[in-house]
Design an enzyme around this catalytic site. Structure first.
Site, PDB file in Angstrom:
ATOM      1  N   HIS A 146      -3.916  15.966   1.604  1.00 35.59           N
ATOM      2  CA  HIS A 146      -3.472  14.869   2.528  1.00 35.59           C
ATOM      3  C   HIS A 146      -3.042  15.641   3.799  1.00 35.59           C
ATOM      4  O   HIS A 146      -2.495  16.747   3.601  1.00 35.59           O
ATOM      5  CB  HIS A 146      -2.609  13.793   1.927  1.00 35.59           C
ATOM      6  CG  HIS A 146      -3.244  12.939   1.133  1.00 35.59           C
ATOM      7  ND1 HIS A 146      -3.474  13.192  -0.237  1.00 35.59           N
ATOM      8  CD2 HIS A 146      -3.574  11.586   1.542  1.00 35.59           C
ATOM      9  CE1 HIS A 146      -3.912  12.118  -0.785  1.00 35.59           C
ATOM     10  NE2 HIS A 146      -4.116  11.305   0.236  1.00 35.59           N
ATOM     11  N   HIS A 147      -2.745  14.813   4.652  1.00 30.94           N
ATOM     12  CA  HIS A 147      -2.234  15.433   5.995  1.00 30.94           C
ATOM     13  C   HIS A 147      -0.633  15.648   5.863  1.00 30.94           C
ATOM     14  O   HIS A 147      -0.317  15.139   4.824  1.00 30.94           O
ATOM     15  CB  HIS A 147      -2.033  14.164   7.026  1.00 30.94           C
ATOM     16  CG  HIS A 147      -1.719  12.944   6.499  1.00 30.94           C
ATOM     17  ND1 HIS A 147      -0.461  12.467   6.678  1.00 30.94           N
ATOM     18  CD2 HIS A 147      -2.297  11.844   5.998  1.00 30.94           C
ATOM     19  CE1 HIS A 147      -0.087  11.296   6.081  1.00 30.94           C
ATOM     20  NE2 HIS A 147      -1.350  10.931   5.783  1.00 30.94           N
TER      21      HIS A 147
ATOM     22  N   GLY B 173       0.962  -1.184   0.034  1.00 32.28           N
ATOM     23  CA  GLY B 173      -0.044  -0.125   0.090  1.00 32.28           C
ATOM     24  C   GLY B 173       0.766   1.166  -0.045  1.00 32.28           C
ATOM     25  O   GLY B 173       0.123   2.277  -0.128  1.00 32.28           O
ATOM     26  N   THR B 174       1.846   1.109   0.156  1.00 37.76           N
ATOM     27  CA  THR B 174       2.946   2.273   0.202  1.00 37.76           C
ATOM     28  C   THR B 174       2.996   2.682  -1.329  1.00 37.76           C
ATOM     29  O   THR B 174       3.073   2.015  -2.115  1.00 37.76           O
ATOM     30  CB  THR B 174       4.557   2.081   0.548  1.00 37.76           C
ATOM     31  OG1 THR B 174       4.537   1.140   1.658  1.00 37.76           O
ATOM     32  CG2 THR B 174       5.348   3.160   0.767  1.00 37.76           C
ATOM     33  N   THR B 175       2.965   4.074  -1.335  1.00 35.98           N
ATOM     34  CA  THR B 175       3.290   4.560  -2.746  1.00 35.98           C
ATOM     35  C   THR B 175       4.562   5.565  -2.692  1.00 35.98           C
ATOM     36  O   THR B 175       5.400   5.442  -2.056  1.00 35.98           O
ATOM     37  CB  THR B 175       2.163   5.651  -2.943  1.00 35.98           C
ATOM     38  OG1 THR B 175       2.206   6.678  -1.976  1.00 35.98           O
ATOM     39  CG2 THR B 175       0.907   5.033  -3.130  1.00 35.98           C
TER      40      THR B 175
ATOM     41  N   SER C 112      -2.393   2.170  -5.223  1.00 35.94           N
ATOM     42  CA  SER C 112      -2.311   3.529  -4.637  1.00 35.94           C
ATOM     43  C   SER C 112      -3.357   3.503  -3.492  1.00 35.94           C
ATOM     44  O   SER C 112      -3.365   4.466  -2.773  1.00 35.94           O
ATOM     45  CB  SER C 112      -2.698   4.491  -6.044  1.00 35.94           C
ATOM     46  OG  SER C 112      -3.847   4.376  -6.610  1.00 35.94           O
ATOM     47  N   ASN C 113      -4.477   2.791  -3.728  1.00 31.63           N
ATOM     48  CA  ASN C 113      -5.605   3.133  -2.497  1.00 31.63           C
ATOM     49  C   ASN C 113      -6.167   1.937  -2.428  1.00 31.63           C
ATOM     50  O   ASN C 113      -6.902   1.470  -3.461  1.00 31.63           O
ATOM     51  CB  ASN C 113      -6.400   4.282  -2.790  1.00 31.63           C
ATOM     52  CG  ASN C 113      -7.007   4.873  -1.872  1.00 31.63           C
ATOM     53  OD1 ASN C 113      -7.948   3.988  -0.992  1.00 31.63           O
ATOM     54  ND2 ASN C 113      -6.957   6.034  -1.286  1.00 31.63           N
ATOM     55  N   PHE C 114      -6.492   1.489  -1.312  1.00 31.49           N
ATOM     56  CA  PHE C 114      -7.154   0.095  -1.117  1.00 31.49           C
ATOM     57  C   PHE C 114      -8.596   0.193  -0.672  1.00 31.49           C
ATOM     58  O   PHE C 114      -9.391  -0.782  -0.374  1.00 31.49           O
ATOM     59  CB  PHE C 114      -6.257  -0.947   0.124  1.00 31.49           C
ATOM     60  CG  PHE C 114      -5.106  -1.355  -0.589  1.00 31.49           C
ATOM     61  CD1 PHE C 114      -5.274  -2.681  -1.044  1.00 31.49           C
ATOM     62  CD2 PHE C 114      -4.042  -0.663  -0.709  1.00 31.49           C
ATOM     63  CE1 PHE C 114      -4.012  -3.195  -1.741  1.00 31.49           C
ATOM     64  CE2 PHE C 114      -2.929  -1.345  -1.057  1.00 31.49           C
ATOM     65  CZ  PHE C 114      -2.888  -2.653  -1.895  1.00 31.49           C
TER      66      PHE C 114
ATOM     67  N   GLY D 192      -0.383   8.683  -4.676  1.00 28.83           N
ATOM     68  CA  GLY D 192      -0.448   7.612  -5.467  1.00 28.83           C
ATOM     69  C   GLY D 192      -1.980   7.502  -6.119  1.00 28.83           C
ATOM     70  O   GLY D 192      -2.329   7.360  -7.288  1.00 28.83           O
TER      71      GLY D 192
ATOM     72  N   LYS E 153       2.382  13.112   4.917  1.00 28.48           N
ATOM     73  CA  LYS E 153       2.343  12.319   3.754  1.00 28.48           C
ATOM     74  C   LYS E 153       3.611  12.965   3.028  1.00 28.48           C
ATOM     75  O   LYS E 153       3.921  13.976   2.780  1.00 28.48           O
ATOM     76  CB  LYS E 153       1.495  12.563   2.766  1.00 28.48           C
ATOM     77  CG  LYS E 153       1.323  11.638   1.478  1.00 28.48           C
ATOM     78  CD  LYS E 153      -0.156  11.651   0.786  1.00 28.48           C
ATOM     79  CE  LYS E 153       0.077  10.653  -0.197  1.00 28.48           C
ATOM     80  NZ  LYS E 153       0.283   9.303  -0.002  1.00 28.48           N
TER      81      LYS E 153
END
Length: 247
Positions: free
Chosen positions: A135-136, A75-77, A101-103, A145, A139
Protein backbone atom coordinates in the site's frame (compact mmCIF):
# COMPACT_ATOMS: atom_id res chain seq x y z
CA UNK A 1 -30.17 9.58 -0.60
CA UNK A 2 -28.72 12.28 1.60
CA UNK A 3 -25.21 11.14 2.54
CA UNK A 4 -22.85 12.19 5.33
CA UNK A 5 -19.16 11.65 4.58
CA UNK A 6 -17.04 11.04 7.68
CA UNK A 7 -13.47 11.56 6.57
CA UNK A 8 -13.15 13.99 3.69
CA UNK A 9 -9.69 13.15 2.42
CA UNK A 10 -8.82 11.66 -0.95
CA UNK A 11 -11.25 8.77 -0.55
CA UNK A 12 -14.05 10.99 0.69
CA UNK A 13 -13.72 13.26 -2.31
CA UNK A 14 -13.85 10.34 -4.76
CA UNK A 15 -16.88 8.93 -2.92
CA UNK A 16 -18.58 12.31 -3.24
CA UNK A 17 -18.03 12.29 -7.02
CA UNK A 18 -19.54 8.82 -7.43
CA UNK A 19 -22.42 9.64 -5.08
CA UNK A 20 -23.42 12.78 -6.96
CA UNK A 21 -23.01 11.03 -10.32
CA UNK A 22 -25.51 8.41 -9.09
CA UNK A 23 -28.06 11.06 -8.08
CA UNK A 24 -27.34 11.34 -4.35
CA UNK A 25 -26.66 14.47 -2.32
CA UNK A 26 -23.80 14.90 0.16
CA UNK A 27 -25.29 16.94 3.00
CA UNK A 28 -22.41 16.69 5.49
CA UNK A 29 -18.65 16.45 4.93
CA UNK A 30 -16.46 16.02 8.02
CA UNK A 31 -12.69 16.42 7.91
CA UNK A 32 -10.06 17.44 10.43
CA UNK A 33 -10.70 21.10 9.69
CA UNK A 34 -14.42 21.08 10.68
CA UNK A 35 -14.79 18.52 13.47
CA UNK A 36 -17.06 20.94 15.33
CA UNK A 37 -19.70 20.31 12.66
CA UNK A 38 -19.78 16.61 13.53
CA UNK A 39 -22.85 16.70 15.73
CA UNK A 40 -25.81 14.37 16.18
CA UNK A 41 -28.11 17.12 14.95
CA UNK A 42 -26.14 17.56 11.72
CA UNK A 43 -25.95 13.79 11.22
CA UNK A 44 -29.73 13.55 11.35
CA UNK A 45 -29.86 15.39 8.01
CA UNK A 46 -28.46 12.24 6.37
CA UNK A 47 -30.12 9.00 5.33
CA UNK A 48 -26.79 7.17 5.61
CA UNK A 49 -23.21 7.91 6.66
CA UNK A 50 -20.07 6.62 4.95
CA UNK A 51 -16.95 6.49 7.12
CA UNK A 52 -13.47 6.52 5.60
CA UNK A 53 -11.73 8.32 8.44
CA UNK A 54 -8.90 6.92 10.58
CA UNK A 55 -8.61 3.83 12.81
CA UNK A 56 -8.59 5.90 16.01
CA UNK A 57 -11.72 7.81 14.98
CA UNK A 58 -13.87 5.05 13.49
CA UNK A 59 -15.36 3.66 16.71
CA UNK A 60 -16.47 7.03 18.09
CA UNK A 61 -17.86 7.92 14.65
CA UNK A 62 -19.89 4.70 14.62
CA UNK A 63 -21.39 5.40 18.03
CA UNK A 64 -22.32 8.94 17.03
CA UNK A 65 -24.16 7.51 14.02
CA UNK A 66 -25.93 5.07 16.35
CA UNK A 67 -26.93 7.99 18.57
CA UNK A 68 -28.36 9.82 15.56
CA UNK A 69 -30.07 6.60 14.34
CA UNK A 70 -28.31 6.95 10.98
CA UNK A 71 -27.14 3.77 9.21
CA UNK A 72 -23.39 3.77 8.64
CA UNK A 73 -21.13 2.16 6.05
CA UNK A 74 -17.61 1.76 7.46
CA UNK A 75 -14.66 1.40 5.11
CA UNK A 76 -12.07 2.39 7.69
CA UNK A 77 -9.96 -0.53 8.93
CA UNK A 78 -7.70 -0.97 11.95
CA UNK A 79 -10.51 -0.93 14.54
CA UNK A 80 -11.65 -4.57 14.32
CA UNK A 81 -10.65 -5.29 17.92
CA UNK A 82 -13.96 -3.58 18.78
CA UNK A 83 -15.96 -5.39 16.11
CA UNK A 84 -17.79 -7.88 18.34
CA UNK A 85 -18.76 -5.21 20.87
CA UNK A 86 -20.11 -2.97 18.11
CA UNK A 87 -21.98 -5.90 16.60
CA UNK A 88 -23.63 -6.54 19.98
CA UNK A 89 -24.43 -2.85 20.47
CA UNK A 90 -25.81 -2.70 16.96
CA UNK A 91 -28.28 -5.46 17.74
CA UNK A 92 -29.17 -4.25 21.23
CA UNK A 93 -29.88 -0.72 20.06
CA UNK A 94 -31.60 -1.58 16.77
CA UNK A 95 -28.84 0.22 14.88
CA UNK A 96 -27.55 -0.38 11.36
CA UNK A 97 -23.96 -0.87 10.23
CA UNK A 98 -22.25 -2.39 7.21
CA UNK A 99 -18.47 -2.80 7.31
CA UNK A 100 -15.88 -4.17 4.96
CA UNK A 101 -12.14 -4.37 4.69
CA UNK A 102 -12.52 -3.57 0.99
CA UNK A 103 -15.56 -2.47 -1.01
CA UNK A 104 -14.12 -3.11 -4.47
CA UNK A 105 -16.16 -5.58 -6.52
CA UNK A 106 -12.93 -7.06 -7.89
CA UNK A 107 -11.49 -7.58 -4.42
CA UNK A 108 -14.63 -9.32 -3.21
CA UNK A 109 -14.41 -11.68 -6.19
CA UNK A 110 -10.77 -12.20 -5.14
CA UNK A 111 -11.87 -12.99 -1.56
CA UNK A 112 -14.12 -15.75 -2.89
CA UNK A 113 -11.47 -17.08 -5.26
CA UNK A 114 -8.99 -17.12 -2.38
CA UNK A 115 -11.27 -19.36 -0.30
CA UNK A 116 -11.94 -21.71 -3.20
CA UNK A 117 -8.20 -22.05 -3.90
CA UNK A 118 -7.37 -22.58 -0.22
CA UNK A 119 -9.94 -25.37 0.00
CA UNK A 120 -8.39 -27.03 -3.05
CA UNK A 121 -4.80 -26.58 -1.85
CA UNK A 122 -5.66 -28.08 1.53
CA UNK A 123 -5.45 -31.47 -0.22
CA UNK A 124 -1.78 -30.91 -1.12
CA UNK A 125 0.43 -30.66 2.01
CA UNK A 126 3.59 -30.15 -0.06
CA UNK A 127 2.57 -26.50 -0.47
CA UNK A 128 3.04 -23.72 2.04
CA UNK A 129 1.25 -20.40 1.72
CA UNK A 130 1.82 -16.75 2.54
CA UNK A 131 0.22 -13.36 1.80
CA UNK A 132 1.83 -10.12 0.65
CA UNK A 133 0.19 -6.69 0.69
CA UNK A 134 1.53 -3.41 -0.70
CA UNK A 135 0.00 0.00 0.00
CA UNK A 136 0.86 3.68 -0.18
CA UNK A 137 3.03 5.15 2.56
CA UNK A 138 0.10 7.11 4.06
CA UNK A 139 -1.73 3.93 5.09
CA UNK A 140 -1.76 3.91 8.88
CA UNK A 141 -2.52 0.27 9.68
CA UNK A 142 -0.57 -2.88 8.87
CA UNK A 143 -1.50 -5.40 7.77
CA UNK A 144 -4.30 -4.00 5.66
CA UNK A 145 -7.83 -5.04 6.49
CA UNK A 146 -7.98 -6.63 3.04
CA UNK A 147 -4.91 -8.76 3.82
CA UNK A 148 -6.47 -9.85 7.11
CA UNK A 149 -9.65 -10.90 5.31
CA UNK A 150 -7.56 -12.87 2.81
CA UNK A 151 -5.60 -14.53 5.63
CA UNK A 152 -8.76 -15.43 7.53
CA UNK A 153 -10.21 -16.96 4.36
CA UNK A 154 -7.12 -19.14 4.01
CA UNK A 155 -7.16 -20.19 7.67
CA UNK A 156 -10.83 -21.14 7.35
CA UNK A 157 -10.03 -23.63 4.58
CA UNK A 158 -6.35 -24.59 5.01
CA UNK A 159 -5.97 -26.94 7.98
CA UNK A 160 -2.25 -26.42 8.61
CA UNK A 161 -2.68 -22.68 9.34
CA UNK A 162 -4.33 -21.60 12.59
CA UNK A 163 -3.30 -17.95 12.89
CA UNK A 164 -1.64 -15.17 10.92
CA UNK A 165 1.34 -13.03 11.87
CA UNK A 166 2.41 -9.78 10.25
CA UNK A 167 5.81 -8.55 9.19
CA UNK A 168 6.06 -4.90 8.17
CA UNK A 169 8.98 -4.37 5.79
CA UNK A 170 12.04 -3.31 7.75
CA UNK A 171 10.66 -4.74 11.01
CA UNK A 172 11.93 -8.27 11.69
CA UNK A 173 9.71 -10.92 13.26
CA UNK A 174 10.99 -11.41 16.80
CA UNK A 175 10.08 -15.10 16.98
CA UNK A 176 10.66 -17.79 14.40
CA UNK A 177 7.59 -18.41 12.27
CA UNK A 178 5.76 -21.59 13.30
CA UNK A 179 4.39 -24.03 10.75
CA UNK A 180 0.81 -23.27 11.79
CA UNK A 181 1.29 -19.51 11.35
CA UNK A 182 0.42 -17.72 8.11
CA UNK A 183 2.79 -14.90 7.25
CA UNK A 184 1.42 -11.59 5.97
CA UNK A 185 4.23 -9.41 4.59
CA UNK A 186 3.37 -5.69 4.48
CA UNK A 187 5.19 -3.23 2.26
CA UNK A 188 4.62 0.52 2.05
CA UNK A 189 5.52 2.12 -1.29
CA UNK A 190 4.63 5.61 -2.51
CA UNK A 191 1.49 5.91 -4.70
CA UNK A 192 0.41 2.25 -4.55
CA UNK A 193 -3.41 2.07 -4.06
CA UNK A 194 -3.31 -1.59 -3.03
CA UNK A 195 -1.83 -4.87 -4.25
CA UNK A 196 -2.55 -8.23 -2.59
CA UNK A 197 -0.89 -11.51 -3.49
CA UNK A 198 -1.35 -15.07 -2.23
CA UNK A 199 1.48 -17.49 -3.01
CA UNK A 200 1.46 -21.27 -2.55
CA UNK A 201 5.01 -22.62 -2.75
CA UNK A 202 6.45 -26.11 -3.01
CA UNK A 203 9.91 -27.41 -3.88
CA UNK A 204 8.93 -27.73 -7.52
CA UNK A 205 6.67 -24.75 -8.27
CA UNK A 206 4.62 -21.77 -7.08
CA UNK A 207 0.94 -20.97 -7.57
CA UNK A 208 0.03 -17.29 -7.24
CA UNK A 209 -3.13 -15.20 -7.34
CA UNK A 210 -2.98 -11.41 -7.23
CA UNK A 211 -5.31 -8.41 -7.15
CA UNK A 212 -3.91 -5.03 -8.19
CA UNK A 213 -5.95 -1.86 -7.71
CA UNK A 214 -5.19 0.85 -10.27
CA UNK A 215 -6.80 3.62 -8.21
CA UNK A 216 -9.10 4.24 -5.25
CA UNK A 217 -12.11 4.50 -7.57
CA UNK A 218 -13.20 0.87 -7.13
CA UNK A 219 -13.25 1.23 -3.34
CA UNK A 220 -15.23 4.47 -3.55
CA UNK A 221 -17.85 3.19 -5.98
CA UNK A 222 -18.31 0.05 -3.90
CA UNK A 223 -18.94 2.15 -0.77
CA UNK A 224 -21.71 4.07 -2.53
CA UNK A 225 -23.24 0.82 -3.83
CA UNK A 226 -23.10 -0.55 -0.25
CA UNK A 227 -24.91 2.55 1.05
CA UNK A 228 -27.60 2.05 -1.59
CA UNK A 229 -27.96 -1.63 -0.64
CA UNK A 230 -28.33 -0.71 3.03
CA UNK A 231 -31.49 1.34 2.46
CA UNK A 232 -34.51 0.10 4.44
CA UNK A 233 -32.40 -2.50 6.29
CA UNK A 234 -31.69 -2.85 9.99
CA UNK A 235 -28.90 -4.76 11.69
CA UNK A 236 -25.24 -5.66 11.32
CA UNK A 237 -23.83 -6.55 7.90
CA UNK A 238 -20.54 -7.10 6.16
CA UNK A 239 -19.71 -6.37 2.53
CA UNK A 240 -19.94 -10.13 1.87
CA UNK A 241 -23.70 -9.91 2.45
CA UNK A 242 -24.07 -7.87 -0.73
CA UNK A 243 -22.59 -10.61 -2.88
CA UNK A 244 -24.04 -14.07 -3.46
CA UNK A 245 -21.06 -16.10 -4.65
CA UNK A 246 -21.47 -19.85 -5.04
CA UNK A 247 -18.62 -22.39 -4.90
Amino acid sequence: MNIALLGYGKMGQIIERFATDRGHQVVLKIGIENLNDFTVENLKQADVAIDFSAPDAAVSNIYKCFEAKVPVVVGTTGWYGELQKIKNDCGDGNNTLLYGSNFSIGVNIFFHLNKVLAKLMNNYPAYDVQVEEIHHTQKLDAPSGTAMTIAEGIIEQFDSKQEWVNQLEGTPITDKLKHNQLLIESLRIENVPGTHTVVYSSEVDDIEIKHTAHSRAGFALGAVVAAEWLQNKRGFYSIADIFNFKD
